[in-house]
Each structure stands twice: as structure tokens, then as C-alpha cells.
Design a protein around this motif. Structure first.
Motif, short mmCIF file in Angstrom:
data_model
loop_
_atom_site.label_atom_id
_atom_site.label_comp_id
_atom_site.label_asym_id
_atom_site.label_seq_id
_atom_site.Cartn_x
_atom_site.Cartn_y
_atom_site.Cartn_z
N PRO A 29 0.82 -1.21 0.00
CA PRO A 29 0.00 0.00 0.00
C PRO A 29 0.85 1.26 0.00
O PRO A 29 1.97 1.27 0.53
CB PRO A 29 -0.80 -0.12 1.30
N LEU A 30 0.32 2.30 -0.59
CA LEU A 30 0.95 3.62 -0.47
C LEU A 30 0.78 4.14 0.94
O LEU A 30 -0.13 3.73 1.66
CB LEU A 30 0.30 4.61 -1.45
N ASN A 31 1.63 5.07 1.32
CA ASN A 31 1.39 5.73 2.60
C ASN A 31 0.16 6.64 2.45
O ASN A 31 -0.16 7.09 1.34
CB ASN A 31 2.62 6.54 3.03
N PRO A 32 -0.55 6.91 3.53
CA PRO A 32 -1.82 7.65 3.45
C PRO A 32 -1.69 9.07 2.89
O PRO A 32 -2.68 9.65 2.44
CB PRO A 32 -2.29 7.70 4.92
N ILE A 101 10.96 13.15 0.04
CA ILE A 101 10.36 14.08 -0.92
C ILE A 101 11.11 13.93 -2.24
O ILE A 101 12.32 14.16 -2.30
CB ILE A 101 10.45 15.53 -0.43
N PRO A 102 10.45 13.53 -3.32
CA PRO A 102 11.16 13.33 -4.58
C PRO A 102 11.69 14.63 -5.15
O PRO A 102 11.17 15.71 -4.85
CB PRO A 102 10.08 12.73 -5.49
N ILE A 109 7.92 17.31 -13.08
CA ILE A 109 7.86 15.85 -13.00
C ILE A 109 8.60 15.38 -11.75
O ILE A 109 9.77 15.74 -11.54
CB ILE A 109 8.47 15.21 -14.26
N GLU A 110 7.93 14.61 -10.91
CA GLU A 110 8.55 14.10 -9.69
C GLU A 110 9.41 12.88 -10.02
O GLU A 110 8.99 12.01 -10.78
CB GLU A 110 7.49 13.73 -8.66
N VAL A 111 10.61 12.83 -9.42
CA VAL A 111 11.55 11.74 -9.71
C VAL A 111 12.13 11.21 -8.40
O VAL A 111 12.60 11.97 -7.56
CB VAL A 111 12.70 12.22 -10.62
N MET A 112 12.08 9.88 -8.26
CA MET A 112 12.74 9.23 -7.13
C MET A 112 13.69 8.19 -7.69
O MET A 112 13.28 7.31 -8.45
CB MET A 112 11.71 8.58 -6.22
N TRP A 140 8.40 3.34 -3.29
CA TRP A 140 6.96 3.35 -3.49
C TRP A 140 6.22 3.78 -2.22
O TRP A 140 5.36 4.65 -2.26
CB TRP A 140 6.51 1.96 -3.94
N GLN A 141 6.58 3.18 -1.11
CA GLN A 141 5.82 3.36 0.12
C GLN A 141 6.24 4.58 0.95
O GLN A 141 5.41 5.20 1.60
CB GLN A 141 5.95 2.12 1.02
N GLU A 142 7.53 4.89 0.94
CA GLU A 142 8.05 5.88 1.87
C GLU A 142 8.42 7.20 1.19
O GLU A 142 9.22 7.98 1.72
CB GLU A 142 9.25 5.30 2.62
N THR A 143 7.84 7.43 0.02
CA THR A 143 8.02 8.70 -0.69
C THR A 143 6.69 9.43 -0.73
O THR A 143 5.64 8.80 -0.87
CB THR A 143 8.52 8.45 -2.13
N LEU A 144 6.74 10.72 -0.60
CA LEU A 144 5.52 11.54 -0.68
C LEU A 144 5.20 11.82 -2.14
O LEU A 144 5.76 12.73 -2.75
CB LEU A 144 5.71 12.85 0.09
N TRP A 145 4.31 11.02 -2.70
CA TRP A 145 3.86 11.21 -4.08
C TRP A 145 2.57 12.03 -4.04
O TRP A 145 1.53 11.53 -3.61
CB TRP A 145 3.62 9.87 -4.77
#
Length: 278
Positions: A29-32, A101-102, A109-112, A140-145
Motif C-alpha cells: 500500500p501507499l502511505n496515506p 520528498i522526490p 515531473i517528480e523523480v525518485m 513506493w511506500q516511503e516517498t511523498l507522491w
């Protein structure tokens, strides 16, 4: 065997609810705090065919149509996305609650990518498969998208640990397979296609990179690497040809200069249409 069944759900061949639950149990799951609406993987059966280029240009093309786009660079040991966007000197920030934070490109465009968290971009990532797979899950999980319409995942080549992790852990809405004109491509594409089918991942189609060279004088298309077999390969596997990208020094120069988001990519129109249709 599921607690709700009296048989082995993995071998019964029936579409029972418990079996469907088992198939999706590996999804992370994504973070909330994050929102990602569509996820598209960009894959290849072998390295050096331009997968990162296609990932970058797809994100740029979709961004140009007004979508909020992002790139998760899952090619941990060969991360080239930051260089293409001129983000090589950018680090990764942190939110107060510990989310990464990417980096954000000039056009939003956000990049991680692993290269954004290394001390030097030339530092090697000498990690074993499970650690690399874990890093992908963290991205995937610990980035603020933030409210991403389309995320493009630049996959490592092949069918090993990390592609398997992405296929199982991320809610992929489809994949684009990148290839080149050599005859060997039929076998290589077959591996990628069969892996996707085994994992029940929709295949949007094929993109052939380095497809031809346009003569600067007469405009004739020259097959530098021999005649393409992409049409017959696509027909054999029942998938579409989405694009043929030419050999063009301007493309390489743009990536090297970190200005890929200013590169026009008219060849990707059908690929963009396929992504929008997801």
C-alpha cells in the motif's frame, strides 16, 4: 490453502474469491499521504535498448498533456533518470513525519531514484537482490507522491528479483516493452511478454528504439541494425507496436545535457494514447 476453502486454491484452476485475494496479497500500500492514480512499468528483456529514455519521454509527453507525472526509477544499479532531467546534483528531502520528498524537474515531473540519495552519482550500488528489491518498495511506500496522475516505473532489464518485486508489489495498470531491431529481439521480447502474462499484468504494447536512421539529405529511412522484426514479433504475441524511435544525435545530446523534458517526441503518440486509455 485458504481458510475459507476446502481445496488448494493455487491448483484448483477456479476463480474463487480466496484465490483472487491470494494473488493480490503481495501488493504494497501507499502511505496515506500519497496519491498515485495510474502506474505503468517500462520494461525490457535486456539492457541497453533505451528503456530509461522511453520512461523519461513518456513522462514528459504525458506531462505535456496536462497530467501530473512521476518517475520511480527501479533500475537501482543503473539509475540514469536523474541525469536525463538534469537532477544529478539534487538530493532528496524529508517531511517531518519521515517521508522522502522526490526531486522535481524543471517542468514539474517528480523523480525518485537511487542516484538522488548517493553521495556521488558515480558511487556503485553494491547490493544483493533482496536489498535492491527492498529499496524499490521504499521508493513506493516511503516517498511523498503528491496527487500523481501517471507514474512511470523504469524497471531493471531482465526477469530477476527486482522486476518480480515490482510486478508483485506495485499496482501496475500495464507495461510497455522496449526493444531494438536485432533478430535476437524475438526471444528477448518473448521472455518479457511471458513473464507479464504469468503475473497477469496487461501489456500496452511494444516500443522499438534505434529503429532507423533518417538520411539528412534525402530523408530515406536506413535500417542501421538490419531490418526490423517488430511487426511479426507483435503479431506472434498478439500485442501492438506503439512506436518506432529513430537513431537521432539530438536525442543523445538532450539526455547527456539533462534536457530530456524539452525533447519533442512525436513518435510516441500511439504510446501516449495507450497510456491514456488505461
Amino acid at each position: 490453502m485458504s481458510e475459507s476453502c476446502t481445496h488448494n486454491c493455487n491448483t484448483c484452476g477456479e476463480s474463487c474469491g480466496s484465490r483472487e485475494e491470494a494473488q493480490t496479497s503481495f501488493l504494497e500500500p501507499l502511505n496515506p499521504s500519497s496519491i498515485v492514480k495510474k502506474v505503468i512499468g517500462v520494461v525490457s528483456g535486456k539492457g541497453g535498448v533505451g528503456k530509461s529514455l522511453v520512461t523519461s519521454m513518456m513522462a514528459v509527453s504525458m506531462s505535456g498533456k496536462g497530467y501530473k507525472t512521476a518517475i520511480l526509477d527501479a533500475d537501482i544499479t543503473g539509475p540514469s533518470i536523474p541525469k536525463a532531467f538534469g537532477l544529478s546534483d539534487n538530493g532528496v528531502g524529508m517531511t517531518p513525519n519521515g517521508l522522502m520528498i522526490p526531486a522535481v524537474s524543471a517542468t514539474g515531473i517528480e523523480v525518485m531514484s537511487a542516484n538522488l540519495i548517493l553521495d556521488q552519482e558515480t558511487d556503485p550500488v553494491i547490493w544483493r537482490g533482496p536489498v535492491i528489491a527492498g529499496a524499490v518498495k521504499q521508493f513506493w511506500q516511503e516517498t511523498l507522491w503528491e496527487n500523481v496522475d501517471y507514474m512511470f516505473v523504469d524497471m531493471p532489464p531482465g526477469t530477476g528479483d527486482v522486476p518480480l518485486t515490482v510486478f508483485q508489489s506495485l499496482p501496475l495498470d500495464g507495461i510497455i516493452i522496449v526493444t531494438s531491431p536485432q533478430e535476437l529481439v524475438s526471444m528477448i521480447v518473448g521472455k518479457a511478454v511471458n513473464m507479464a502474462k504469468k503475473m497477469n499484468i496487461p501489456i500496452l504494447g511494444l516500443v522499438e528504439n534505434m529503429s532507423y536512421l533518417s538520411c539528412p539529405d534525402c530523408g530515406k529511412q536506413i535500417a542501421v541494425f538490419g531490418e526490423s522484426h517488430i511487426d511479426e514479433v507483435a503479431e506472434n504475441y498478439g500485442i501492438k507496436v506503439l512506436a518506432r524511435i529513430p537513431i537521432d544525435p539530438k536525442i543523445a545530446a538532450s539526455v547527456d545535457a539533462g534536457t530530456v523534458e524539452y525533447l519533442e517526441a512525436p513518435w510516441l503518440k500511439d504510446a501516449v494514447d495507450a497510456a491514456e486509455a488505461v
